[in-house]
Design a protein around this motif. Structure first.
Motif, PDB file in Angstrom:
ATOM      1  N   GLN A 193      15.547  33.574  -4.475  1.00  0.00           N
ATOM      2  CA  GLN A 193      14.239  33.062  -4.103  1.00  0.00           C
ATOM      3  C   GLN A 193      13.910  31.878  -5.012  1.00  0.00           C
ATOM      4  N   VAL A 194      12.940  31.079  -4.615  1.00  0.00           N
ATOM      5  CA  VAL A 194      12.497  29.950  -5.433  1.00  0.00           C
ATOM      6  C   VAL A 194      12.106  30.484  -6.812  1.00  0.00           C
ATOM      7  N   ASN A 195      12.521  29.798  -7.849  1.00  0.00           N
ATOM      8  CA  ASN A 195      12.242  30.103  -9.262  1.00  0.00           C
ATOM      9  C   ASN A 195      13.084  31.227  -9.852  1.00  0.00           C
ATOM     10  N   ASP A 196      14.026  31.805  -9.093  1.00  0.00           N
ATOM     11  CA  ASP A 196      14.944  32.765  -9.689  1.00  0.00           C
ATOM     12  C   ASP A 196      15.818  32.035 -10.709  1.00  0.00           C
ATOM     13  N   VAL A 197      16.134  32.681 -11.822  1.00  0.00           N
ATOM     14  CA  VAL A 197      16.983  32.068 -12.847  1.00  0.00           C
ATOM     15  C   VAL A 197      18.412  31.976 -12.317  1.00  0.00           C
ATOM     16  N   LEU A 198      18.993  30.773 -12.399  1.00  0.00           N
ATOM     17  CA  LEU A 198      20.365  30.551 -11.959  1.00  0.00           C
ATOM     18  C   LEU A 198      21.308  30.491 -13.153  1.00  0.00           C
ATOM     19  N   ILE A 199      21.010  29.579 -14.069  1.00  0.00           N
ATOM     20  CA  ILE A 199      21.887  29.305 -15.214  1.00  0.00           C
ATOM     21  C   ILE A 199      21.027  28.967 -16.421  1.00  0.00           C
ATOM     22  N   VAL A 200      21.526  29.323 -17.609  1.00  0.00           N
ATOM     23  CA  VAL A 200      20.881  28.921 -18.856  1.00  0.00           C
ATOM     24  C   VAL A 200      21.850  27.988 -19.571  1.00  0.00           C
ATOM     25  N   LEU A 201      21.366  26.785 -19.911  1.00  0.00           N
ATOM     26  CA  LEU A 201      22.167  25.798 -20.638  1.00  0.00           C
ATOM     27  C   LEU A 201      21.687  25.720 -22.073  1.00  0.00           C
ATOM     28  N   GLU A 202      22.613  25.454 -22.980  1.00  0.00           N
ATOM     29  CA  GLU A 202      22.254  25.233 -24.377  1.00  0.00           C
ATOM     30  C   GLU A 202      22.663  23.827 -24.766  1.00  0.00           C
ATOM     31  N   ALA A 203      21.726  23.111 -25.376  1.00  0.00           N
ATOM     32  CA  ALA A 203      21.995  21.764 -25.875  1.00  0.00           C
ATOM     33  C   ALA A 203      21.163  21.564 -27.135  1.00  0.00           C
ATOM     34  N   MET A 204      21.807  21.172 -28.190  1.00  0.00           N
ATOM     35  CA  MET A 204      21.136  20.923 -29.470  1.00  0.00           C
ATOM     36  C   MET A 204      20.333  22.148 -29.928  1.00  0.00           C
ATOM     37  N   LYS A 205      20.930  23.338 -29.810  1.00  0.00           N
ATOM     38  CA  LYS A 205      20.347  24.607 -30.242  1.00  0.00           C
ATOM     39  C   LYS A 205      19.070  24.975 -29.481  1.00  0.00           C
ATOM     40  N   MET A 206      18.884  24.384 -28.298  1.00  0.00           N
ATOM     41  CA  MET A 206      17.746  24.730 -27.453  1.00  0.00           C
ATOM     42  C   MET A 206      18.280  25.203 -26.107  1.00  0.00           C
ATOM     43  N   GLU A 207      17.655  26.222 -25.535  1.00  0.00           N
ATOM     44  CA  GLU A 207      18.067  26.723 -24.239  1.00  0.00           C
ATOM     45  C   GLU A 207      17.171  26.149 -23.145  1.00  0.00           C
ATOM     46  N   THR A 208      17.794  25.767 -22.041  1.00  0.00           N
ATOM     47  CA  THR A 208      17.079  25.289 -20.870  1.00  0.00           C
ATOM     48  C   THR A 208      17.419  26.211 -19.714  1.00  0.00           C
ATOM     49  N   VAL A 209      16.401  26.813 -19.131  1.00  0.00           N
ATOM     50  CA  VAL A 209      16.581  27.740 -18.020  1.00  0.00           C
ATOM     51  C   VAL A 209      16.521  26.942 -16.720  1.00  0.00           C
ATOM     52  N   ILE A 210      17.595  27.011 -15.934  1.00  0.00           N
ATOM     53  CA  ILE A 210      17.646  26.317 -14.639  1.00  0.00           C
ATOM     54  C   ILE A 210      17.276  27.340 -13.571  1.00  0.00           C
ATOM     55  N   THR A 211      16.228  27.044 -12.815  1.00  0.00           N
ATOM     56  CA  THR A 211      15.760  27.961 -11.785  1.00  0.00           C
ATOM     57  C   THR A 211      16.067  27.415 -10.399  1.00  0.00           C
ATOM     58  N   ALA A 212      16.034  28.298  -9.414  1.00  0.00           N
ATOM     59  CA  ALA A 212      16.352  27.932  -8.033  1.00  0.00           C
ATOM     60  C   ALA A 212      15.263  27.034  -7.448  1.00  0.00           C
ATOM     61  N   PRO A 213      15.664  25.860  -6.931  1.00  0.00           N
ATOM     62  CA  PRO A 213      14.686  24.972  -6.308  1.00  0.00           C
ATOM     63  C   PRO A 213      14.355  25.395  -4.877  1.00  0.00           C
ATOM     64  N   ILE A 214      15.225  26.225  -4.274  1.00  0.00           N
ATOM     65  CA  ILE A 214      15.031  26.674  -2.894  1.00  0.00           C
ATOM     66  C   ILE A 214      15.400  28.148  -2.779  1.00  0.00           C
ATOM     67  N   ALA A 215      14.930  28.783  -1.704  1.00  0.00           N
ATOM     68  CA  ALA A 215      15.365  30.145  -1.396  1.00  0.00           C
ATOM     69  C   ALA A 215      16.617  30.041  -0.542  1.00  0.00           C
ATOM     70  N   GLY A 216      17.537  30.973  -0.694  1.00  0.00           N
ATOM     71  CA  GLY A 216      18.753  30.929   0.095  1.00  0.00           C
ATOM     72  C   GLY A 216      19.802  31.866  -0.448  1.00  0.00           C
ATOM     73  N   LYS A 217      21.057  31.449  -0.312  1.00  0.00           N
ATOM     74  CA  LYS A 217      22.183  32.264  -0.734  1.00  0.00           C
ATOM     75  C   LYS A 217      23.140  31.391  -1.542  1.00  0.00           C
ATOM     76  N   ILE A 218      23.714  31.948  -2.603  1.00  0.00           N
ATOM     77  CA  ILE A 218      24.661  31.218  -3.436  1.00  0.00           C
ATOM     78  C   ILE A 218      25.994  31.121  -2.697  1.00  0.00           C
ATOM     79  N   SER A 219      26.480  29.898  -2.536  1.00  0.00           N
ATOM     80  CA  SER A 219      27.754  29.676  -1.863  1.00  0.00           C
ATOM     81  C   SER A 219      28.895  29.589  -2.881  1.00  0.00           C
ATOM     82  N   LYS A 220      28.673  28.811  -3.950  1.00  0.00           N
ATOM     83  CA  LYS A 220      29.736  28.569  -4.920  1.00  0.00           C
ATOM     84  C   LYS A 220      29.120  28.268  -6.283  1.00  0.00           C
ATOM     85  N   ILE A 221      29.759  28.765  -7.341  1.00  0.00           N
ATOM     86  CA  ILE A 221      29.333  28.476  -8.711  1.00  0.00           C
ATOM     87  C   ILE A 221      30.430  27.634  -9.349  1.00  0.00           C
TER      88      ILE A 221
END
Length: 130
Positions: free
Chosen positions: A84-112
């Motif tokens: 669903q929109v805003n579900d957590v997809l991936i967490v990235l780390e850069a310069m000791k800070m975490e960035t949470v990437i959330t879903a921009p759309i509702a749907g189904k994951i095809s490929k990671i």
């Protein structure tokens, strides 16, 4: 521009002045107020380049691109999973800070296209949607 930022569980609304002329937004940039960042925001997100690993995709609304260069610290979804929109997809780390990437759309994951521990570049396709 107003942003909502979550730091240690506290939500802050901050206003940021844009120093450069506005560029067109791409589908991998979450709408205002929907991106969740666990620390101070990183610099502005540039559109994806046409360099290797950043090739144009037929339908940009069906992909999630990395907003910054970093290391994947967590992949929270699996291929075939419904999201669903805003579900957590991936967490990235850069310069000791975490960035949470959330879903921009509702749907189904095809490929990671990234695994935990992988280094990713800004604009790189991380997840494809059906």
């Amino acid at each position: 521009m107003k942003l909502k930022i979550t730091v240690d569980g506290n939500v802050y609304e901050v206003e940021v002045e844009v120093a450069e002329p506005e560029t067109p937004r791409h589908s991998y940039v979450p709408p205002m107020g929907q991106a969740r960042v666990s620390a101070a925001p990183s610099s502005a997100v540039a559109p994806p380049s046409a360099a290797a690993g950043h090739a144009p995709v037929a339908d940009e609304s069906k992909v999630c691109r990395s907003p910054l260069a970093g290391v994947v610290s967590k992949v929270a979804v699996q291929p075939g999973q419904s999201i669903q929109v805003n579900d957590v997809l991936i967490v990235l780390e850069a310069m000791k800070m975490e960035t949470v990437i959330t879903a921009p759309i509702a749907g189904k994951i095809s490929k990671i296209n990234a695994a935990e521990g992988d280094g990713v570049q800004q604009g790189q396709v991380l997840i494809e949607f059906e």
